[in-house]
Design an enzyme around this catalytic site. Structure first.
Site, PDB file in Angstrom:
ATOM      1  N   TYR A  42      -6.499   5.172  13.589  1.00 49.25           N
ATOM      2  CA  TYR A  42      -5.332   4.145  13.076  1.00 49.25           C
ATOM      3  C   TYR A  42      -3.871   4.878  12.821  1.00 49.25           C
ATOM      4  O   TYR A  42      -3.882   6.041  12.376  1.00 49.25           O
ATOM      5  CB  TYR A  42      -5.760   3.600  11.845  1.00 49.25           C
ATOM      6  CG  TYR A  42      -5.146   2.331  11.420  1.00 49.25           C
ATOM      7  CD1 TYR A  42      -5.837   1.106  11.366  1.00 49.25           C
ATOM      8  CD2 TYR A  42      -4.163   2.501  10.724  1.00 49.25           C
ATOM      9  CE1 TYR A  42      -5.365   0.055  11.005  1.00 49.25           C
ATOM     10  CE2 TYR A  42      -3.477   1.202  10.386  1.00 49.25           C
ATOM     11  CZ  TYR A  42      -4.133  -0.080  10.625  1.00 49.25           C
ATOM     12  OH  TYR A  42      -3.800  -1.274  10.093  1.00 49.25           O
ATOM     13  N   TYR A  53      -0.601  -3.885  18.282  1.00 48.06           N
ATOM     14  CA  TYR A  53      -0.863  -3.586  16.705  1.00 48.06           C
ATOM     15  C   TYR A  53      -1.793  -4.816  16.120  1.00 48.06           C
ATOM     16  O   TYR A  53      -1.440  -5.791  16.024  1.00 48.06           O
ATOM     17  CB  TYR A  53       0.497  -3.861  15.920  1.00 48.06           C
ATOM     18  CG  TYR A  53       0.076  -3.570  14.331  1.00 48.06           C
ATOM     19  CD1 TYR A  53      -0.358  -2.420  13.787  1.00 48.06           C
ATOM     20  CD2 TYR A  53       0.523  -4.537  13.537  1.00 48.06           C
ATOM     21  CE1 TYR A  53      -0.396  -1.972  12.616  1.00 48.06           C
ATOM     22  CE2 TYR A  53       0.349  -4.263  12.062  1.00 48.06           C
ATOM     23  CZ  TYR A  53      -0.305  -3.109  11.613  1.00 48.06           C
ATOM     24  OH  TYR A  53      -0.430  -2.844  10.444  1.00 48.06           O
TER      25      TYR A  53
END
Lengths: 138, 391
Positions: free
Chosen positions: B288, B338
């Protein structure tokens, strides 16, 4: 000159009224647990350490240490457009609580992690006061 | 040999990503589900589980299952641990499948916060997301909008404690952009240099534009079933060997430091133990990367290097193409797209299958996926492999 847009002003509610009332009187009011003795932030009905409903409002020292900070360059709200870049900081209060606020009265270039700070109270408008922090005297 | 399979990923759907205006989250979701079903060689009627990742727009609610046209689902929920939700969803999907409560589960992330008349930053974290009532109003009063200032403060704390530099962050951004250049799905594919990173404008000092993730409209769907059922399907199965969560708590007490000591540590320990592998076995990381800093601190907390040594660890470019620890090989959230933790999860599936084409890593036996939510307040880990033991 167009009329300047104000910064946003918090709207106190029932739970937060003692905090904002304290700020009007230039006091940093926080919750303190009479059972386990810890301070907490933000606001709750029960102590997050011992879960007892024994939180009372108490004036904190308003003194602390700069834990970290950023210099924010984005004008996300028109009220801040004339103020970028400005700082947003985390302050470790002597009571064991970490608050996020702005540091006033010092150039952004002179901010240093670990510097001693003390609360100062400003009004963004509507008669509401909020705590900020400034380099501690002495 | 790693431990047994806890579930197998058999389908992946990734929609076009980025500034695609005028479509709803749920319509992106439908496209991603359809793509994933095609990819798996399954029909919609084969799905009996649907886990939806709650999004920033708040428009993927439980009723989405009806708009999507499902019937008789035996597993349905909208889940949220913010950016870390994908790991939690994988965990619950695998447990439900193992318990016989569902057979084939679709995990979906869809969001469409971008609009034509707002910048990405305003779309994602503008004042419209910040109410003024009570103590919450303090955030807006201090001008503390969105995650950018919060992660910048975390990054600065790390720099202060350990001597981490902006160049360290830049190395991560440059490496990921090089990977993105090889991904047909990536939004940002033009190469960048350390100098470009250094010259990019400050968003929240110490974080520059090229330290910050994109904002994307789009959707990703991942389909999970049992290892047994996976054997008969179209794609090489990607086994889930381990999964775990850890929420380290808030950072509003002076004795807590989630900004520099994240839930990756505990979550990683549990997931690696479950998988029967160690950090030394990891061939590629899909981490992440809402910010470059997130990658650096996550590597430390998983134990790829000691706490505080993340900067020197990444400085030689080992995360980029040709490096010894290929990481975020689709460009990640910084340069790819994203979709919260469905960004690293989707790329992990590609790499574990060996379908990365030009960007395929040379060794892909163990793939580590991290997911992070809030201001480093939530973490989950998934360990994937094309291998699993039979018992």
């Amino acid at each position: 000159m167009s009329e300047a847009v104000s910064k946003p002003v918090p709207i106190p509610d029932a739970l937060s009224e003692p905090f904002f009332a304290g700020a009007r009187d230039r006091r940093l009011m926080l919750q303190h647990c009479t059972s386990c003795g810890t301070w907490s932030f933000p606001l709750r009905e029960r102590c997050p350490t011992c879960m007892k409903p024994t939180l009372e409002w108490r004036a904190a020292s308003g003194r602390g240490t700069l834990y970290t900070f950023t210099i924010f360059h984005q004008a996300m709200h028109p009220g801040f457009a004339a103020h970028v870049p400005y700082n947003v900081a985390q302050i470790d209060l002597d009571e064991g609580v970490r608050m996020t606020a702005n540091v006033a009265g010092v150039d952004n270039a002179d901010l240093r992690i670990g510097m001693r700070l003390e609360a100062v109270f400003e009004s963004p408008g509507d008669g509401v006061f909020i705590p900020k922090f400034q380099p501690a005297a002495g | 040999m790693p431990n047994r399979s806890k579930g197998a990923i058999v389908g992946l759907g990734v929609t076009p990503m980025g500034k695609i205006y005028g479509r709803r989250s749920v319509d992106f979701a439908a496209e991603a589900i359809a793509l994933a079903l095609d990819d798996a060689g399954l029909e919609k009627r084969d799905l009996d589980g649907l886990l939806i990742n709650a999004n920033i727009s708040g428009d993927m609610d439980p009723r989405s299952q009806m708009i999507l046209g499902f019937e008789n689902l035996t597993l349905i929920n909208v889940m949220s641990a913010y950016g870390s939700t994908a790991g939690s969803m994988m965990q619950y999907a695998c447990m439900a499948i193992e318990q016989g409560l569902a057979n084939v589960v679709a995990l979906v992330y869809a969001d469409a916060p971008l609009t034509a008349n707002r910048s990405a930053g305003q779309s994602y974290a503008g004042p419209h997301r910040f109410p003024l009532g009570g103590m919450v109003g303090l955030r807006a009063a201090y001008g503390n909008f969105g995650a950018n200032p919060e992660y910048a403060m975390a990054a600065r704390r790390h720099m202060h404690l350990y001597g981490t530099t902006s160049e360290h962050f830049g190395t991560i951004a440059v490496g990921q952009r090089a990977w993105a250049g090889m991904s047909p799905w990536a939004q940002m594919r033009s190469p960048i240099t350390l100098e470009d990173h250094h010259n990019s404008r400050f968003i929240a000092d110490p974080l520059r534009l090229l330290d910050c993730c994109l904002v994307s409209n789009g959707a990703v769907c991942v389909i999970v079933t049992s290892a047994a059922k996976a054997r008969d399907l179209k794609q090489p199965p990607v086994h889930v060997l381990g999964y775990a969560q850890c929420a380290p708590g808030d950072n509003l007490r002076t004795d807590r430091h989630p900004a520099v000591e994240t839930g990756a540590k505990r979550s990683g320990e549990i997931a690696f133990r479950m998988a029967g592998v160690t950090v030394k076995d990891v061939d590629t990381c899909q981490l992440y990367d809402c910010y470059t800093y997130t990658v650096l601190v996550t590597l430390e907390d998983y134990g790829f290097c000691k706490k505080g040594e993340g900067g020197p660890f990444v400085a030689d470019g080992k995360l980029g193409p040709g490096g010894s620890l290929p990481t975020n090989t689709g460009g990640g959230q910084l340069s790819g797209y994203y979709m919260w933790a469905f960004t690293p999860l989707s790329e992990a599936v590609v790499q574990a299958r060996g379908q990365g084409g030009e960007r395929q890593v040379p060794k892909n036996d163990v793939v580590l996926v991290s997911a992070n939510g809030g201001i480093l307040n939530f973490h989950s880990t998934i360990i994937l492999s094309k291998h699993a033991s039979s018992s």
